[in-house]
Write a protein that holds these residues in place. Structure first.
Motif, PDB file in Angstrom:
ATOM      1  N   LEU A  10       2.391   2.069  -3.578  1.00  0.00           N
ATOM      2  CA  LEU A  10       1.258   2.665  -4.194  1.00  0.00           C
ATOM      3  C   LEU A  10       0.998   3.918  -3.684  1.00  0.00           C
ATOM      4  CD1 LEU A  10      -0.542   1.582  -6.422  1.00  0.00           C
ATOM      5  CD2 LEU A  10      -2.547   1.027  -4.702  1.00  0.00           C
ATOM      6  N   VAL A  11       1.257   4.306  -2.718  1.00  0.00           N
ATOM      7  CA  VAL A  11       0.773   5.940  -2.358  1.00  0.00           C
ATOM      8  C   VAL A  11       2.124   6.702  -2.563  1.00  0.00           C
ATOM      9  CG1 VAL A  11       0.578   6.652  -0.498  1.00  0.00           C
ATOM     10  CG2 VAL A  11      -1.149   5.393  -0.449  1.00  0.00           C
TER      11      VAL A  11
ATOM     12  N   LEU B 218       1.943   6.754  -6.809  1.00  0.00           N
ATOM     13  CA  LEU B 218       0.907   7.914  -7.130  1.00  0.00           C
ATOM     14  C   LEU B 218       1.754   9.199  -6.662  1.00  0.00           C
ATOM     15  CD1 LEU B 218      -2.801   6.090  -6.170  1.00  0.00           C
ATOM     16  CD2 LEU B 218      -1.188   6.753  -8.811  1.00  0.00           C
ATOM     17  N   LEU B 219       2.181   9.165  -5.386  1.00  0.00           N
ATOM     18  CA  LEU B 219       2.461  11.068  -5.251  1.00  0.00           C
ATOM     19  C   LEU B 219       3.837  11.586  -6.004  1.00  0.00           C
ATOM     20  CD1 LEU B 219       2.798  10.778  -1.526  1.00  0.00           C
ATOM     21  CD2 LEU B 219       1.525  12.815  -2.662  1.00  0.00           C
TER      22      LEU B 219
ATOM     23  N   LEU C 128       4.170  10.361  -9.011  1.00  0.00           N
ATOM     24  CA  LEU C 128       3.043  10.775  -9.937  1.00  0.00           C
ATOM     25  C   LEU C 128       2.446  12.063 -10.511  1.00  0.00           C
ATOM     26  CD1 LEU C 128       2.696   9.589 -13.262  1.00  0.00           C
ATOM     27  CD2 LEU C 128       0.956   8.502 -11.896  1.00  0.00           C
ATOM     28  N   ALA C 129       1.164  12.419  -8.938  1.00  0.00           N
ATOM     29  CA  ALA C 129       0.865  13.774  -8.976  1.00  0.00           C
ATOM     30  C   ALA C 129       1.721  15.258  -8.853  1.00  0.00           C
ATOM     31  CB  ALA C 129       0.071  13.764  -7.971  1.00  0.00           C
TER      32      ALA C 129
ATOM     33  N   PHE D  99       0.789  -1.131   0.115  1.00  0.00           N
ATOM     34  CA  PHE D  99       0.100   0.304  -0.617  1.00  0.00           C
ATOM     35  C   PHE D  99       0.604   0.983   0.016  1.00  0.00           C
ATOM     36  CE2 PHE D  99      -3.084   2.741   2.636  1.00  0.00           C
ATOM     37  CZ  PHE D  99      -3.676   2.743   1.300  1.00  0.00           C
TER      38      PHE D  99
END
Lengths: 669, 220
Positions: free
Chosen positions: A658-659, A662-663, A665-666, A655
């Motif tokens: 993954l976060v 994503l961070l 990527l953001a 998890f």
């Protein structure tokens, strides 16, 4: 087409290894598989020989296998053909030897299927014409040989050797992968043809040189990347040791020539210094290790390192000469290197067969327990004598010619423009001369301790002659080595095509000279005539024999061995292998091995003998490898905790990753 | 496609995220299960509305499957499991409710920040849908991570799966086969996990996964 037939033959070898899986367990399976392997190797040898002697452009072939839309590219030029000759010569010898020797295998199914696969891998590498095919074949070769190293898996030695070998092989392949990546560039032209056409910047070229020396040098046994070699080569079955030492190291040399000479573009002069430096260090260190070793097969493995060093010095010279536009000298140096490749493949295979015969007959590898085998194994003794003379680089055997040619090339170095090379090349030459002399010492020691004198153990006393197949393999190789030494002109002329394929020029044809002499540069600068030397040696020996016959008593009488005045019942009073090398250890040991000798005296009144104990350190292992091994061990101890987490923690880790992704990527764009 | 259709799709998908957030702080098993049932019902509605919007009749089948299995069979079965295991009175929380909720809100924000940026150029409905779906998936993972009871971890996994189906429905042109196979894989996973639950229970007298860790000889 030749290349198609070669690939068919390689496919047949792979099929043979599948067949070996099926019939390997039967008692007739071993001779059948080796006989079939012998036939295939001879066929491939004939094809490769035809390709070597053929004139004309390189043949290419694309098979729709492997990566989709790319396929596997194959190319057969004279250089590849020469190395295929070496590979299949060694393969044929090993198979012939294996027909007899294979009977000693405790678990034939652990050996039989992988020998043809190993041969197929080694055959495939020189034919590869794109990075993907090359690396697949290379890794196939490595893994097949690794399986053979751990074939006899009972000893802790074997497992450790296999582990180190696997680690080094993986690192080496990784380095080659990076080198190909750099050569392919951002456009990703992984075919060798596009690499040849592309031009890389000097910095990238230097990086590729370093990576190739690391990747292929590790496989060839270049110091300081040699550590796996003396561990892994000796623990394999003897005919596989012969293949690994005699042939696989040559495939690695092929990789260096193909990439550095062919794909990398025009060389810079200091490349020669790097290659020569590693070569010279390997030659000296390899033979010193060999001198201080008492395990027969390990001595041979260390001697391989020395000979690989010789070849690399030749390659370095060729690079330096080529960078300075001295084409004829470069051709001479490369010819010497290639000839030494062939010579060493023959001689080292022969000696490993001999070591295997001794091992099979007596069950021992420790030289300190051998002795007197010349009476019990006369055929083996004669064949090994040939190999020992050859590797000592004495005429009339073949290694003399290649080492002599290397020195001829070294003598051309004053014509080089750079002062660095002018000063360094003679120094490397001195190093090689030292190594050659030490090699002679090493093989005198080997032959004297193993075959002469009296047996030092019951096992050696009870030894018996080896089987006819093994003997035939040894005698054929000894004969080939002698033949190459007597008429080297044929080999040199055959090497013209591979050298020309790499450098564009080759040495002048030698067979035009009278009496089969060879004169690499000009008759005024030195010639060698193996035939005359051989005839002279034979003639003078015959003369001495006749004189002895004439003046000595007719009948041979056997008396007790001379005991220096001490009536001595124990063969332990003979020269020992360690004792023979002790003077040389006194010279080199304290600096290169930090060795010291101490005497353990018993207290007064006790009848225990005093003991001489030698402590020495393998500095390369201790300074380069032990710290890395320690770091890896420490890191894996830390990471070991990861193996025992709870399910929820694993989920949390997934998890969190993954976060975080994503961070990233953001925040990225 | 703007107008009422878009608004309703937005409403339904947003409700799904809301229900996911609600699931985060249910510390009783029955309550969690009931919320999950609501989750599945909302999913069914959202998928059905997508079917109407995209005029894709096969999505009605997906919606029916969701309603039948996820809002019907699975909650009932889980109810029975809870009763048979006798754990319906158990209360469980690992982190505090406030902290979990904050984390959940942060995840929803993250999902939108990523998805709206990545899917630029796609149809507006699909963009919203995919962003909501990622939020639901992340919240499902969060539920799994913050629970220590095996049954509630299964529920978290199911809600994660709902998020995937929402994404599949939102992306136009997803073939029915994929959806059916997803539905069946969930069902099979459910069965397997159910069987395992009883085996664990037989051996350890509890379905607290800590017991498993203790049994493995953890050194924590």
């Amino acid at each position: 087409m030749l290349i198609g037939s070669l690939l068919l033959g390689i496919g047949a070898l792979l099929g043979l290894s599948v067949l070996a899986l099926l019939v390997g367990g039967r008692h007739w399976g071993t001779p059948l598989i080796y006989a079939a392997g012998l036939a295939l190797s001879l066929g491939l040898l004939a094809l490769a020989g035809a390709a070597l002697l053929r004139d004309g452009p390189a043949q290419t072939l694309v098979l729709p296998l492997g990566l989709p839309w790319i396929g596997m590219h194959f190319r057969l030029d004279a250089l590849a053909a020469f190395f295929l000759v070496v590979v299949n010569l060694g393969g044929a010898g090993a198979c012939l030897y294996g027909i007899g020797y294979g009977r000693h295998a405790a678990e034939p199914l652990r050996v039989l299927p992988f020998v043809p696969a190993f041969l197929a891998g080694m055959n495939l590498v020189p034919l590869a014409d794109d990075a993907f095919t090359f690396l697949v074949a290379w890794e196939f070769m490595s893994l097949a040989s690794w399986v053979l190293v751990v074939a006899e898996h009972r000893g802790a030695d074997n497992v450790e050797a296999g582990y180190i070998y696997l680690a080094m092989a993986a690192l080496g392949t990784f380095a080659l992968l990076l080198a190909f990546g750099l050569l392919a560039g951002p456009a990703g032209g992984y075919a060798f043809a596009s690499m040849r056409a592309a031009h890389v910047t000097p910095l990238v070229a230097a990086a590729v040189l370093g990576l190739v020396l690391f990747g292929a040098g590790a496989k060839a046994g270049l110091v300081p990347l040699h550590v796996w070699l003396p561990r892994a080569h000796p623990v394999a079955p003897s005919h596989v040791s012969a293949l690994m030492s005699g042939v696989m190291t040559k495939v690695a040399i092929y990789a260096v020539i193909r990439i550095v000479f062919d794909l990398l573009g025009p060389p810079v002069w200091w490349w020669g210094i790097v290659v020569m430096g590693f070569g010279g260090a390997s030659a000296l260190m390899g033979i010193l290790y060999a001198l201080f070793e008492t395990d027969l097969k390990r001595v041979l493995a260390y001697s391989t390192i020395e000979n690989v060093g010789f070849v690399f010095v030749g390659l370095g010279l060729a690079l330096a000469f080529r960078a300075d536009g001295m084409a004829a000298a470069a051709a001479l140096a490369l010819t010497a290197a290639l000839l030494h490749v062939l010579n060493h493949a023959l001689l080292k295979s022969l000696l490993f067969y001999g070591a295997g015969a001794v091992l099979g007959a007596s069950g021992i590898r420790d030289m300190e327990r051998m002795g007197g085998l010349i009476h019990r194994m006369p055929v083996t003794a004669v064949a090994v004598l040939g190999g020992a003379i050859g590797l000592s680089a004495l005429p009339p055997f073949n290694a003399f010619v290649s080492e002599w040619l290397t020195f001829q090339a070294i003598l051309l170095s004053p014509a080089l423009p750079q002062w660095g090379l002018k000063l360094l090349v003679p120094a490397v030459g001195a190093l090689l001369a030292l190594a050659a002399a030490l090699a002679a010492t090493c093989f005198v020691r080997l032959y004297g301790i193993v075959f002469l004198g009296r047996p030092r153990s019951d096992a050696a006393a009870g030894a018996h002659e080896t089987d006819p197949f093994s003997a035939a393999a040894m005698l054929i190789f000894a004969g080939l080595a002698l033949l190459l030494g007597v008429v080297p002109g044929f080999a040199l002329d055959a090497l013209g095509a591979p050298v020309a394929a790499v450098l564009g020029v080759h040495m002048p044809a030698e067979l035009r000279l009278p009496w089969l002499s060879i004169a690499p540069l000009a008759a005024s600068r030195g010639t060698y005539n193996g035939l005359l030397v051989c005839l002279f040696i034979a003639g003078s020996a015959a003369l001495v024999a006749a004189a002895i016959r004439l003046f000595a008593p007719r009948r041979t009488t056997r008396g007790p061995a001379w005991d220096c005045g001490f009536p001595d019942p124990s063969p332990a009073l003979q020269y020992s292998a360690a004792g023979f090398a002790e003077p040389i250890r006194r010279v080199f040991g304290p600096t290169l091995f930090r060795s010291r000798t101490s005497v353990r005296m018993p207290p007064p009144g006790e009848t225990r003998p005093a003991r001489l104990v030698v402590h020495s350190h393998d500095l390369i292992w201790e300074t380069l490898y032990a710290p890395v091994a320690g770091l890896v061990a420490a890191a894996s101890t830390r990471l070991n905790v990861m193996q025992f987490l709870t399910i929820r923690r694993y989920l949390s880790l997934v998890f969190a990753v993954l976060v975080i992704l994503l961070l990233v990527l953001a925040l990225w764009r | 496609m703007h107008g009422l259709g878009f608004d309703i799709a937005h409403l339904l998908a947003g409700s799904l995220v809301l229900v996911s957030l609600t699931m985060l702080y249910q510390d009783r098993l029955y309550a969690l299960l009931n919320t999950y049932t609501l989750h599945a019902v909302v999913l069914g509605l959202a998928v059905a509305w997508q079917a109407h919007l995209q005029a894709a009749p096969h999505l009605y089948i997906t919606a029916a499957i969701a309603l039948l299995f996820k809002a019907g069979i699975i909650p009932v079965a889980l109810h029975r499991i809870i009763v048979r295991l006798g754990i319906h009175r158990e209360i469980e929380t690992v982190a505090g409710i406030g902290l979990t909720m904050l984390a959940g809100i942060g995840l929803v924000g993250l999902a939108f920040a990523v998805m709206l940026r990545v899917t630029e150029g796609a149809a507006l409905v699909a963009r919203e849908d995919v962003a909501f779906a990622l939020s639901v998936v992340l919240l499902g993972l969060l539920i799994m991570v913050t629970r220590r009871n095996a049954v509630s971890q299964v529920v978290g996994f199911m809600s994660l799966e709902n998020g995937l189906i929402l994404a599949a429905a939102g992306a136009q042109g997803m073939p029915l086969v994929v959806e059916i196979s997803v539905a069946f894989s969930v069902l099979i996973a459910f069965i397997v996990i159910g069987v395992f639950l009883f085996r664990i229970r037989e051996r350890f007298d509890t379905v607290d996964v800590h017991a498993l860790d203790r049994f493995r000889g953890e050194r924590r």
